[in-house]
Scaffold this motif. Sequence first.
Motif, PDB file in Angstrom:
ATOM      1  N   UNK A 279       4.045 -11.680   3.842  1.00  0.00           N
ATOM      2  CA  UNK A 279       5.231 -12.071   4.582  1.00  0.00           C
ATOM      3  C   UNK A 279       5.075 -13.399   5.331  1.00  0.00           C
TER       4      UNK A 279
ATOM      5  N   UNK B 245       4.845   2.259   1.696  1.00  0.00           N
ATOM      6  CA  UNK B 245       6.122   1.818   2.274  1.00  0.00           C
ATOM      7  C   UNK B 245       6.182   2.179   3.764  1.00  0.00           C
TER       8      UNK B 245
ATOM      9  N   UNK C  80      -0.109  -7.412   4.161  1.00  0.00           N
ATOM     10  CA  UNK C  80       1.301  -7.544   4.571  1.00  0.00           C
ATOM     11  C   UNK C  80       1.508  -8.830   5.368  1.00  0.00           C
TER      12      UNK C  80
ATOM     13  N   UNK D  67      -6.887   0.514   5.925  1.00  0.00           N
ATOM     14  CA  UNK D  67      -5.684   0.189   6.695  1.00  0.00           C
ATOM     15  C   UNK D  67      -5.678  -1.297   7.064  1.00  0.00           C
TER      16      UNK D  67
ATOM     17  N   UNK E  28       2.259  -5.878  -6.246  1.00  0.00           N
ATOM     18  CA  UNK E  28       2.207  -4.555  -5.614  1.00  0.00           C
ATOM     19  C   UNK E  28       3.053  -3.560  -6.414  1.00  0.00           C
TER      20      UNK E  28
ATOM     21  N   UNK F 228       3.986  -1.435  10.292  1.00  0.00           N
ATOM     22  CA  UNK F 228       3.376  -2.721  10.645  1.00  0.00           C
ATOM     23  C   UNK F 228       4.455  -3.772  10.905  1.00  0.00           C
TER      24      UNK F 228
ATOM     25  N   UNK G  32      -4.532  -3.319   4.046  1.00  0.00           N
ATOM     26  CA  UNK G  32      -3.071  -3.264   3.846  1.00  0.00           C
ATOM     27  C   UNK G  32      -2.368  -4.134   4.889  1.00  0.00           C
ATOM     28  N   UNK G  33      -2.820  -3.992   6.139  1.00  0.00           N
ATOM     29  CA  UNK G  33      -2.209  -4.756   7.223  1.00  0.00           C
ATOM     30  C   UNK G  33      -2.368  -6.267   6.988  1.00  0.00           C
TER      31      UNK G  33
ATOM     32  N   UNK H 134       3.718   2.846   5.871  1.00  0.00           N
ATOM     33  CA  UNK H 134       2.722   2.097   6.649  1.00  0.00           C
ATOM     34  C   UNK H 134       3.156   0.634   6.800  1.00  0.00           C
ATOM     35  N   UNK H 135       3.703   0.078   5.702  1.00  0.00           N
ATOM     36  CA  UNK H 135       4.195  -1.303   5.769  1.00  0.00           C
ATOM     37  C   UNK H 135       5.322  -1.402   6.791  1.00  0.00           C
TER      38      UNK H 135
END
Lengths: 214, 293
Positions: free
Chosen positions: A203, B50, A199, A192, A18, B56, A195-196, B52-53
């Motif tokens: 993680x 950043x 993430x 979106x 990223x 979340x 991206x969600x 948006x992250x």
Amino acid sequence: MRRQVPLILCFLFGIVMMLVEFSPHPISEGLRAEVIKWDLIIGPFALVIGVITLVHTHVIRVKRRVEHWQYSYLVFFGMIVMVAFGLPTGPKNEVFEWLFDNVQVPMEATMFSLLAFFIASASYRAFRARTLEATLLLVAALIVMIGNAPIGDVLWNELSPVGDNIPSTARQWILDNPNLSSRRGIILGVSLGVISQSIRIIFGIERSYLGGGD
Amino acid sequence: MISKKMIPLFVLLVVVFGYSCNLAFAQEAPAEVDTRLFHTGKIWIFVSVILFSYAIIHSIYHARSGGNIFIRRIAGLEAVDEAIGRSTEMGRPILYILGLGTVGDVATIASMNILSQVARKTADYETPLRVPCNDPIVLNVVREMVKAAYLDEGRPDAYSEDDIFFVTESQFAYAAAVDGMMVREKPAAVFLQGTFYAESLILAETGNSVGAIQIAGSDSDSQLPFFITACDYTLIGEELYAASAYLSREPMLLGSLKGQDYGKFILFAGIVLGVTLELVGITWVTTFFQEVK
């Protein structure tokens, strides 16, 4: 441990790749190129496993004499012939090229051409004006179809006293306004969502692709 | 992995580190090579990512601490149980098609997540689950994933490796093979989840013709109309990514959906603000978004 190592690797690569996206530095570019190389190297190894499973699947079909098991011999025949001509001299071999151009390409084109008939049958079901939404869909589809065909404008200009090229103008309006805005809505949601999802994966929150659990 | 208090610190560290290195490297560099550590033209994209992250991750931790999360009903996902139940009752297999995406495509990973939940249920009901793959790497990941799902459900004996197999990497050869499977085996349920191209309608119409209950989902907006027409249920765009959270009902996964909604709200507010200002002749919002690349 079996799940922790992939999760750690996923986290490290996810964050690094990223950040690489936002850096034009040569080290960053080099790192990106290196990772792409790794990806290219993994591919052929996985393909070997793929081919083994394909052969295994068809051997099982022949052994168990499942329905249409005879066609599995065609798979073996095709595979052996293409490998026999392609492997020693590469894809530029004349026989290999001839087989590709005259067997594989026409067969794929045949499958692709079936799409026309499937579109007709699917359109028939979708355009039955049973509800308001289906009726709107039918009307919009008719306008777009008439607007796409050159004869639509010709007939309109000849027969109607009102305006020029109305069918193609209406078609373009439908494509540029209701169609494009709804597509962009979907694209924004998808972006979106991507991206969600990324993430969650980076993680280690989303682990279903590892089989779930801890 | 990272505690809630550490998130702002982590973000700050990344930004400060990036900015300092950017200055340091830019001074030492020869003129013809771009040695900036940070592409300043992408600053707003970086800031958006950043923010948006953060939204979340914040929502995920909020959900983990017991916050109530509402998620609207998604018909396509409600129908998953129905589809599996139908297959079980009819004694026919379930066909799960992951599309033509590679393991690097987020839609394929989302599809794998749904497959994992489906596999847990088929393990319970002992329903055959057939997965033809077109990518060898996807094949290996899927095999491991489904095997783990069956193990987690305590049904390793019900797992059959032969049911997850490689077909071909060729688009239409894959479509032909899967169509053939549908016609021969007549699956009671077909899942089409992932990245699809021109083969989408060929697969969906064949599934429709054999009378299978079909649940499709894709992020390819050009293929969605085909799925909506030919399938019983369709997950549109982001619903595909929400599926794993919806099916598993895990609070942390559901939390991420709330963060996604914050992002949507900000975008919506930006669009409304931009349109309103544009109507009264103020163009800076439009100009700003046009310059962000």
